[in-house]
Design an enzyme around this catalytic site. Structure first.
Site, mmCIF file in Angstrom:
data_model
loop_
_atom_site.group_PDB
_atom_site.id
_atom_site.type_symbol
_atom_site.label_atom_id
_atom_site.label_comp_id
_atom_site.label_asym_id
_atom_site.label_seq_id
_atom_site.Cartn_x
_atom_site.Cartn_y
_atom_site.Cartn_z
ATOM 1 N N HIS A 116 18.513 51.999 37.984
ATOM 2 C CA HIS A 116 17.762 50.766 38.545
ATOM 3 C C HIS A 116 18.998 49.768 38.860
ATOM 4 O O HIS A 116 19.097 48.697 37.949
ATOM 5 C CB HIS A 116 16.799 50.040 37.880
ATOM 6 C CG HIS A 116 15.704 49.132 38.686
ATOM 7 N ND1 HIS A 116 14.583 48.899 39.012
ATOM 8 C CD2 HIS A 116 16.472 48.040 39.340
ATOM 9 C CE1 HIS A 116 14.123 48.026 39.752
ATOM 10 N NE2 HIS A 116 15.279 47.305 39.758
ATOM 11 N N HIS A 172 20.998 47.553 41.903
ATOM 12 C CA HIS A 172 20.979 47.210 43.588
ATOM 13 C C HIS A 172 22.453 47.019 43.672
ATOM 14 O O HIS A 172 23.323 46.168 43.139
ATOM 15 C CB HIS A 172 20.327 45.710 43.859
ATOM 16 C CG HIS A 172 18.793 45.796 43.305
ATOM 17 N ND1 HIS A 172 17.909 46.202 44.387
ATOM 18 C CD2 HIS A 172 18.270 45.631 42.235
ATOM 19 C CE1 HIS A 172 16.671 46.162 43.877
ATOM 20 N NE2 HIS A 172 16.894 45.834 42.526
ATOM 21 N N THR A 190 20.220 50.431 47.744
ATOM 22 C CA THR A 190 20.696 49.290 48.766
ATOM 23 C C THR A 190 19.574 49.326 49.826
ATOM 24 O O THR A 190 19.177 50.433 49.866
ATOM 25 C CB THR A 190 21.904 49.445 49.123
ATOM 26 O OG1 THR A 190 22.585 48.303 49.635
ATOM 27 C CG2 THR A 190 22.253 50.671 50.109
ATOM 28 N N THR A 191 19.524 48.017 50.306
ATOM 29 C CA THR A 191 18.656 47.971 51.364
ATOM 30 C C THR A 191 19.820 48.196 52.900
ATOM 31 O O THR A 191 20.368 47.407 52.972
ATOM 32 C CB THR A 191 18.104 46.535 51.645
ATOM 33 O OG1 THR A 191 17.657 46.095 50.409
ATOM 34 C CG2 THR A 191 16.931 46.459 52.484
ATOM 35 N N GLU A 238 6.467 42.533 38.789
ATOM 36 C CA GLU A 238 7.587 41.594 38.574
ATOM 37 C C GLU A 238 7.041 40.240 38.026
ATOM 38 O O GLU A 238 7.526 39.550 37.162
ATOM 39 C CB GLU A 238 8.353 41.553 39.669
ATOM 40 C CG GLU A 238 9.660 42.700 39.586
ATOM 41 C CD GLU A 238 10.484 42.467 40.888
ATOM 42 O OE1 GLU A 238 9.965 42.386 41.869
ATOM 43 O OE2 GLU A 238 11.541 42.064 40.631
#
Ligand code: IMP
Ligand code: ZN
Length: 352
Positions: free
Chosen positions: A12, A14, A99-100, A202
């Site tokens: 996990h 980013h 990644t977005t 979250e």
């Protein structure tokens, strides 16, 4: 114990949040000298040693700063390579970077993904071959529309053979309901070999029974953070998932849910109270029906490399050497990278 030498799996992380401040500074310097940026020095925006970004301050770091700095193919490729090197030098042997997909000036979303995969591929081709192998997960941001989410899924399908192994749901948990994404995650389930991982509970606002039941109905193989979980949902994670998805290969064993737990991020961002000792790692790590993958989330922001996350659980939850090795090794079972990669990892992860 030498936590850096311990071979580790990171599931996990980013991409844009994993870039070190020094690396951001170098990119900024090069652009500044070329007259290509008016942005402030990243070391001023994110001073060294500052890691206490709450969620309100955290998300704008990307939309207002990092995305403006990493805005060309060179900076994207360069920072990806540096992120891989940083994880490798911390003893990470397998990394699923997420990644977005975003379009940059002169670069489509598909080219954005291709640029990252090219950087990963040329990193793998170094001689001698580095011990770190990396795969890519594409994220859907909660702020996205359904067509954008479907586009991310379509990119995951297109680039599967080049190293995309999963789809994630991330982004500001306050950004509104997630039900609209169901058709997109239904599509992921139709791509054999592509996993689903979801940011899960979250914050209190994203920890309602309604939202969490919806997310579980998308059949994720892994969930991230897992903080504000009502008791009945905890039961679903432990029993429901295992029985529903039961007996998938593996000599008839039940499939276990992977939990991506990120201690420093949760403490520094004030997502939990009571410090490290109060972290829900303590509640989950002896639950046999789940598998924990200790992770960093955004090491560039929160400043704690994966080796330090292992040191933290050893210190605050008194795991001995054998338990630390079992924890690190356990994550093999929930990677999205396939059987061959699992076999490689079984050969190199420490047993004691
Ligand atoms: P990128 O997807 O490579 O651009 O990485 C940065 C993005 O990841 C941010 O804009 C957020 O949407 C997402 N992200 C990073 N950390 C978190 C987190 O803790 N929760 C939810 N989303 C996150
Ligand atoms: Zn995350």
């Amino acid at each position: 114990m030498d936590f850096r030498a311990l071979p580790k799996i990171e599931l996990h992380a980013h991409l844009s949040g994993s870039i070190s401040r020094q690396c951001l500074h170098e990119v900024w310097l090069r652009k500044k000298e070329a007259g290509e940026t008016d942005l402030e020095d990243p070391l001023m925006v994110m001073p060294e040693g500052k890691h206490d970004y709450d969620l309100k301050a955290f998300f704008p770091l990307f939309s207002s700063y990092i995305y403006h700095l990493i805005s060309c193919p060179w900076s994207l490729s360069h920072t990806t390579t540096r992120v891989l090197e940083d994880f490798a030098s911390d003893g990470v042997v397998y990394l699923e970077l997420r990644t977005t997909p975003r379009s940059l000036p002169g670069l489509s979303k598909a080219e954005y993904v291709q640029t990252i995969l090219d950087a990963i591929s040329s990193y793998h081709s170094r001689s001698p071959p580095p011990p770190l192998r990396a795969k890519l997960i594409l994220s859907v941001d909660r702020r996205n529309s359904l067509p954008e989410a479907l586009e991310a899924v379509s990119l995951a399908r297109t680039f599967q053979s080049a190293g995309v192994v999963g789809v994630d749901l991330c982004g500001d948990p306050a950004a509104g309901p997630i039900d609209k994404f169901r058709p997109a995650f239904d599509q992921v389930k139709k791509i054999p070999g592509t996993g689903v991982t979801l940011h899960f509970a979250e914050t209190a606002c994203s920890g309602t029974g309604k939202e969490l039941m919806e997310l579980l109905s998308w059949k994720p193989e892994r969930i991230g953070h897992v903080i504000h979980v009502p008791r009945n949902i905890r039961g679903q994670i432990i029993n429901g998932f295992a029985s529903e998805e039961a007996v998938k290969g593996d000599e008839g064993r039940k499939k276990k849910m992977g939990l991506e737990l990120c201690l420093s991020c949760n403490v520094h961002a004030g997502m939990i109270s009571g410090g490290f000792e109060a972290h829900h790692f303590g509640e989950w790590w002896k639950v046999e029906e789940t598998i924990i993958a200790l992770s960093t989330d955004d090491v560039g922001v929160f400043g704690s490399p994966l080796s330090n996350e292992y040191a933290l659980v050893a210190e605050h939850f008194r795991l001995d050497r054998t338990e630390i090795c079992a924890l690190a090794r356990g994550a093999i079972e929930v990677i999205f990278g396939g059987e061959e990669e699992k076999e490689r990892l079984r050969g190199i992860m420490w047993t004691e």
